[in-house]
Enzyme design. Structure first.
Site, PDB file in Angstrom:
ATOM      1  CB  SER A 122      -0.927   0.217   1.154  1.00  0.00           C
ATOM      2  OG  SER A 122      -1.597  -1.268   1.245  1.00  0.00           O
TER       3      SER A 122
HETATM    4  N1  SAH Z   1      -0.839  -5.108   4.048  1.00  0.00           N
HETATM    5  C1  SAH Z   1      -0.072  -5.112   2.680  1.00  0.00           C
HETATM    6  C2  SAH Z   1      -1.037  -4.853   1.674  1.00  0.00           C
HETATM    7  C3  SAH Z   1      -1.222  -6.108   0.799  1.00  0.00           C
HETATM    8  S1  SAH Z   1      -2.216  -6.186  -0.579  1.00  0.00           S
HETATM    9  C4  SAH Z   1       0.996  -4.025   2.846  1.00  0.00           C
HETATM   10  O1  SAH Z   1       1.074  -3.331   3.828  1.00  0.00           O
HETATM   11  O2  SAH Z   1       1.510  -3.440   1.683  1.00  0.00           O
HETATM   12  C5  SAH Z   1      -3.788  -7.210   0.245  1.00  0.00           C
HETATM   13  C6  SAH Z   1      -3.320  -8.602   0.352  1.00  0.00           C
HETATM   14  O3  SAH Z   1      -4.699  -9.087   0.808  1.00  0.00           O
HETATM   15  C7  SAH Z   1      -2.671  -9.416  -0.528  1.00  0.00           C
HETATM   16  O4  SAH Z   1      -1.545  -9.771  -0.285  1.00  0.00           O
HETATM   17  C8  SAH Z   1      -3.792 -10.528  -0.687  1.00  0.00           C
HETATM   18  O5  SAH Z   1      -3.063 -11.880  -1.367  1.00  0.00           O
HETATM   19  C9  SAH Z   1      -4.482 -10.441   0.596  1.00  0.00           C
HETATM   20  N2  SAH Z   1      -5.761 -11.238   0.424  1.00  0.00           N
HETATM   21  C10 SAH Z   1      -6.600 -11.037  -0.245  1.00  0.00           C
HETATM   22  N3  SAH Z   1      -7.932 -11.554   0.150  1.00  0.00           N
HETATM   23  C11 SAH Z   1      -7.453 -12.130   1.427  1.00  0.00           C
HETATM   24  C12 SAH Z   1      -8.039 -13.160   2.345  1.00  0.00           C
HETATM   25  N4  SAH Z   1      -9.434 -13.529   2.110  1.00  0.00           N
HETATM   26  N5  SAH Z   1      -7.490 -13.586   3.216  1.00  0.00           N
HETATM   27  C13 SAH Z   1      -6.212 -13.067   3.725  1.00  0.00           C
HETATM   28  N6  SAH Z   1      -5.584 -12.275   2.761  1.00  0.00           N
HETATM   29  C14 SAH Z   1      -6.214 -11.846   1.646  1.00  0.00           C
END
Ligand code: SAH
Length: 208
Positions: free
Chosen positions: A59
């Site tokens: 993000s």
């Molecule tokens: N928190 C991260 C953002 C990652 S993007 C940061 O700080 O940069 C969002 C993430 O959510 C992805 O890695 C994706 O694989 C995960 N995701 C999507 N659906 C999900 C679910 N049902 N349970 C857990 N993780 C999930």
């Protein structure tokens, strides 16, 4: 600093003109370059999201700061995060809370997140591979819950796993019209939601 300026630009939508000092200090302590793919290192401190593979992104720092601020994490909080990715938001939460539990559904990302969090000595973080919309029952209830992938609707299981007096911050809605939402579970167990700015997150993957 650019994040502080952004905050002052969305005063009306977020209801405040600056983010908490505690949050800004935590952001300054976490080495973002350690949560960015090696080939994008030079962009690690730019205020922009960056790709981490699997069509996912780490993000934008302002969004991490804003969501962390809205979550109002306190020192003794137990926090649940859905969507570990490479673990950047997780590390920021680890700086502010007592314990952080984070769930990631894509195994390769979960392993990468784990490796990076270990390397930066985030010792108050526990990770699990699975569908985060089901929460993490063994460690519930949580003081705070944050989602970094967007569900169409707020998952009921997560509301159940939130303490009374607890708070949850998430992006929610259809892919092209998501809002940042703050959910509060009052002492009367009533759930109140507040929609803030428009956002764009990758959609939550559902396993059921
Ligand atoms: N928190 C991260 C953002 C990652 S993007 C940061 O700080 O940069 C969002 C993430 O959510 C992805 O890695 C994706 O694989 C995960 N995701 C999507 N659906 C999900 C679910 N049902 N349970 C857990 N993780 C999930």
């Amino acid at each position: 600093m650019i994040i502080a300026r952004y905050a002052s630009l969305c005063v009306e939508e977020i209801g405040k003109d600056r983010l908490a000092d505690r949050v800004m200090e935590a952001m300054a302590r976490v080495p973002r370059h350690q949560f960015v793919p090696i080939e994008l290192q030079e962009l690690a401190y730019a205020d922009t999201p960056l790709p981490i593979g699997y069509e996912k992104t780490i993000s934008q720092p302002f969004m991490v700061a804003l969501m962390t601020d809205l979550l109002a994490v306190e020192e003794h909080d137990k926090v649940l995060e859905i969507g570990t990715g490479f673990g950047y938001q997780t590390a920021v939460l680890g700086e502010l809370a007592e314990q952080v539990f984070s769930v990631e559904i894509i195994e390769e990302l979960a392993r990468e997140g784990e490796r990076r969090l270990r390397a930066t000595a985030c010792n108050n973080v526990q990770l699990r591979i699975g569908d985060g919309s089901l929460g993490w029952q063994e460690h519930a209830p949580f003081d705070k819950i944050i989602m970094t992938a967007a569900p169409k609707r707020i998952p009921q299981r997560l509301i159940e796993q939130l303490k009374t007096g607890g708070r949850m911050v998430l992006p929610a809605g259809q892919e092209d019209e998501q809002k940042l939402v703050v959910v509060e579970k009052g002492d009367d167990r009533q759930v109140r939601t507040r929609e803030l700015i428009e956002v764009r997150f990758s959609p939550l993957i559902t396993s059921h």
